[in-house]
Design an enzyme around this catalytic site. Structure first.
Site, short mmCIF file in Angstrom:
data_model
loop_
_atom_site.label_atom_id
_atom_site.label_comp_id
_atom_site.label_asym_id
_atom_site.label_seq_id
_atom_site.Cartn_x
_atom_site.Cartn_y
_atom_site.Cartn_z
N LYS A 123 -4.27 -1.69 10.05
CA LYS A 123 -4.55 -1.79 8.62
C LYS A 123 -4.73 -3.24 8.13
O LYS A 123 -5.36 -3.47 7.10
CB LYS A 123 -3.38 -1.19 7.82
CG LYS A 123 -3.15 0.28 8.07
CD LYS A 123 -4.08 1.12 7.25
CE LYS A 123 -3.63 2.56 7.22
NZ LYS A 123 -4.44 3.38 6.31
N GLU A 167 -9.11 3.81 -2.61
CA GLU A 167 -7.85 3.59 -3.30
C GLU A 167 -8.07 2.91 -4.65
O GLU A 167 -9.13 2.32 -4.91
CB GLU A 167 -6.90 2.73 -2.46
CG GLU A 167 -6.65 3.27 -1.06
CD GLU A 167 -5.47 2.62 -0.37
OE1 GLU A 167 -4.57 2.11 -1.08
OE2 GLU A 167 -5.44 2.61 0.87
N THR A 222 -8.86 -5.73 3.66
CA THR A 222 -8.79 -4.85 2.50
C THR A 222 -9.75 -5.41 1.46
O THR A 222 -9.60 -6.56 1.04
CB THR A 222 -7.37 -4.79 1.92
OG1 THR A 222 -6.47 -4.30 2.92
CG2 THR A 222 -7.31 -3.88 0.70
N ARG A 270 0.31 14.91 13.45
CA ARG A 270 1.49 15.64 13.92
C ARG A 270 1.22 17.15 13.84
O ARG A 270 1.83 17.86 13.02
CB ARG A 270 2.72 15.26 13.08
CG ARG A 270 3.08 13.79 13.11
CD ARG A 270 4.32 13.50 12.28
NE ARG A 270 4.14 13.88 10.88
CZ ARG A 270 3.55 13.12 9.97
NH1 ARG A 270 3.07 11.94 10.29
NH2 ARG A 270 3.43 13.56 8.72
N GLU A 304 -10.47 12.28 7.40
CA GLU A 304 -10.35 13.62 6.84
C GLU A 304 -11.70 14.32 6.76
O GLU A 304 -11.80 15.53 7.03
CB GLU A 304 -9.74 13.54 5.44
CG GLU A 304 -8.32 12.99 5.39
CD GLU A 304 -7.94 12.64 3.98
OE1 GLU A 304 -7.44 13.55 3.27
OE2 GLU A 304 -8.13 11.49 3.56
N ASP A 338 -9.18 0.14 1.75
CA ASP A 338 -8.26 -0.35 2.77
C ASP A 338 -8.80 0.11 4.13
O ASP A 338 -8.47 1.19 4.62
CB ASP A 338 -6.86 0.20 2.53
CG ASP A 338 -5.80 -0.57 3.29
OD1 ASP A 338 -5.99 -1.78 3.51
OD2 ASP A 338 -4.78 0.03 3.65
N ARG A 384 -8.25 3.74 13.07
CA ARG A 384 -7.39 4.90 13.30
C ARG A 384 -6.85 4.98 14.71
O ARG A 384 -5.73 5.47 14.93
CB ARG A 384 -8.16 6.18 12.97
CG ARG A 384 -8.64 6.28 11.55
CD ARG A 384 -7.49 6.25 10.57
NE ARG A 384 -7.95 6.45 9.19
CZ ARG A 384 -7.18 6.39 8.13
NH1 ARG A 384 -5.90 6.11 8.26
NH2 ARG A 384 -7.67 6.58 6.92
N HIS A 417 -4.01 13.96 0.77
CA HIS A 417 -4.26 13.05 1.89
C HIS A 417 -3.10 13.06 2.88
O HIS A 417 -3.31 13.17 4.09
CB HIS A 417 -4.48 11.63 1.37
CG HIS A 417 -4.57 10.60 2.46
ND1 HIS A 417 -5.61 10.54 3.35
CD2 HIS A 417 -3.71 9.59 2.82
CE1 HIS A 417 -5.42 9.54 4.19
NE2 HIS A 417 -4.27 8.95 3.90
N THR A 477 -4.75 6.34 -0.03
CA THR A 477 -6.01 7.09 -0.06
C THR A 477 -6.00 8.18 -1.13
O THR A 477 -5.05 8.94 -1.24
CB THR A 477 -6.27 7.73 1.31
OG1 THR A 477 -6.26 6.71 2.31
CG2 THR A 477 -7.62 8.43 1.33
N ASP A 480 0.85 -1.19 0.00
CA ASP A 480 0.00 0.00 0.00
C ASP A 480 0.89 1.24 0.00
O ASP A 480 1.77 1.38 0.85
CB ASP A 480 -0.91 0.00 1.23
CG ASP A 480 -2.06 0.98 1.10
OD1 ASP A 480 -2.44 1.30 -0.04
OD2 ASP A 480 -2.57 1.42 2.13
N GLN A 529 -4.07 2.44 14.84
CA GLN A 529 -2.99 2.95 13.99
C GLN A 529 -2.20 4.06 14.68
O GLN A 529 -0.96 4.08 14.64
CB GLN A 529 -3.57 3.47 12.67
CG GLN A 529 -2.54 4.06 11.73
CD GLN A 529 -3.18 4.72 10.51
OE1 GLN A 529 -4.40 4.73 10.37
NE2 GLN A 529 -2.36 5.25 9.62
N GLU A 569 -10.56 3.79 3.38
CA GLU A 569 -9.60 4.50 2.51
C GLU A 569 -9.94 4.16 1.07
O GLU A 569 -9.91 3.00 0.66
CB GLU A 569 -8.15 4.11 2.83
CG GLU A 569 -7.67 4.66 4.16
CD GLU A 569 -6.18 4.50 4.38
OE1 GLU A 569 -5.63 5.23 5.22
OE2 GLU A 569 -5.58 3.63 3.72
#
Length: 377
Positions: free
Chosen positions: A225, A173, A229, A114, A330, A205, A209, A105, A316, A98, A212, A171
């Protein structure tokens, strides 16, 4: 069920009643049973892998033959309604990688995870960032998704706790399906992308969160993750997608030579995300920063071999606008900005929720991938 036009001709594996699984192609609301057409002895098998291994000359030849047969009406006696078949996982997944190829994204996630640092890490514009997933948890569209459990740690907590994920996400993709393998110790150039990749699938996917966020430093995604999938049942060939090719956008700073090429392209594809039947986002693929040819070149530049049935995904797909974001993380901005779904304020997935992702490239439909959340075990 997706209605496919006569120019798409995607390949998939279906089961009709109690009969053995075999390969077909979609046309309108029907499946063309390819086995009795005698085009290849690989079509009586329950997976596309043997056909994928034949390589580009065989792929291109099959498409030309199918286009002629459809135009002349020679497939009419071999049509089965899509509503009468069960679609299965189209190929045995050898390896799964992935990537993280959308600048929109990656920037959004960087700001969320962060907030006190630059959103993009120093390496992001120098290489297609990626990680290895679990091939064994790639499932066909329609498979229920069991809510994963694991460690999660609240920002104000002194220690982690164990339990079901409370921030379950999607996600959006695009997945690329490898047909022609490469030898261990060799490298695939950006110019040889189409010699190795047959086509694409839509891919979701699923992401936990909270799991993660606690685990991903320093080695990246793992249990958040790897639980599931989902991919669409129909594989659309790169040949069918040629009209949707667009030039790759400008990359600054300039990439290293092994990632550079004069004919690098993306695909002008628009996704649609339906949450419990309501359209919540329309992510555009053409804005992806890294091209699929660069992803494959980077994946193999250290001499790693690719195998028939390898799957690598774009990461994503998100656009600049809020209604173009390809994850609920998001869309609800980490839970701080709920969105309205069927009259309810929502952030992350609840048990019983169903998500369907569709896509089109102009008039060319690419199918759909669907999954429903069931309670944790």
């Amino acid at each position: 069920m997706t209605t496919f036009g006569p120019d798409t001709l995607p390949l998939g594996v279906f089961r009709h009643g109690d009969e053995e699984p075999r390969i077909g192609t979609a046309l309108g609301d029907d499946v063309i049973d390819l086995t009795p057409l005698g085009l290849s002895d690989t079509f009586a098998q329950p997976t596309l892998n043997a056909f994928l291994a034949l390589g580009r000359p065989a792929w291109t030849s099959l498409r030309a033959q199918l286009l002629e047969l459809v135009q002349t009406g020679a497939v009419e006696s071999h049509l089965i309604p899509q509503s009468a078949v069960t679609m299965l996982l189209p190929f045995d997944v050898a390896d799964y990688v992935d990537f993280y190829a959308s600048e929109h994204h990656a920037t959004n996630v960087g700001r969320l995870f962060r907030p006190d640092a630059e959103p993009l890490l120093p390496n992001w514009k120098h290489l297609p960032v990626g990680y290895h997933g679990r091939a064994g948890t790639v499932v066909a569209s329609g498979t229920d998704i069991v809510r994963p459990s694991g460690q999660r740690k609240a920002p104000d907590a002194a220690a982690p706790t164990y339990g079901p994920s409370l921030r379950l996400d999607i996600e959006v993709e695009l997945g690329y399906v490898v047909g022609t393998p490469s030898a261990l110790g060799s490298r695939i150039s950006v110019d040889d992308f189409k010699e190795h990749v047959y086509g694409v699938v839509l891919l979701n996917d699923w992401s936990a969160r909270d799991i993660q966020a606690w685990e991903y430093v320093p080695l990246g995604p793992f249990l958040g993750k790897s639980f599931a999938t989902s991919i669409s049942p129909w594989v659309v060939s790169l040949d069918a997608l040629e009209p949707a090719e667009v030039a790759l956008g400008t990359q600054e700073p300039a990439v290293l030579p092994y990632l550079a090429g004069e004919r690098l392209t993306n695909l002008d594809i628009t996704f649609e995300v339906y949450w419990n039947g309501e359209l919540v986002s329309r992510p555009p693929y053409r804005e992806m920063y890294w091209s699929p040819a660069q992803m494959l070149a980077h994946l193999s530049v250290n001499g790693a071999a690719v195998r028939t049935g390898d799957l690598f995904a774009s990461g994503t797909v998100s656009g600049e606008a809020k209604d173009q974001r390809g994850s609920f993380l998001e869309l609800c901005w980490g839970g701080r900005e709920p969105i309205t779904v069927k009259g309810e304020q929502r952030t992350f997935l609840e048990d019983g929720d169903e998500v369907t992702i569709t896509a089109h490239a102009g008039p060319l439909h690419l199918g759909e991938v669907t999954g429903r959340i069931t309670p944790a075990l």
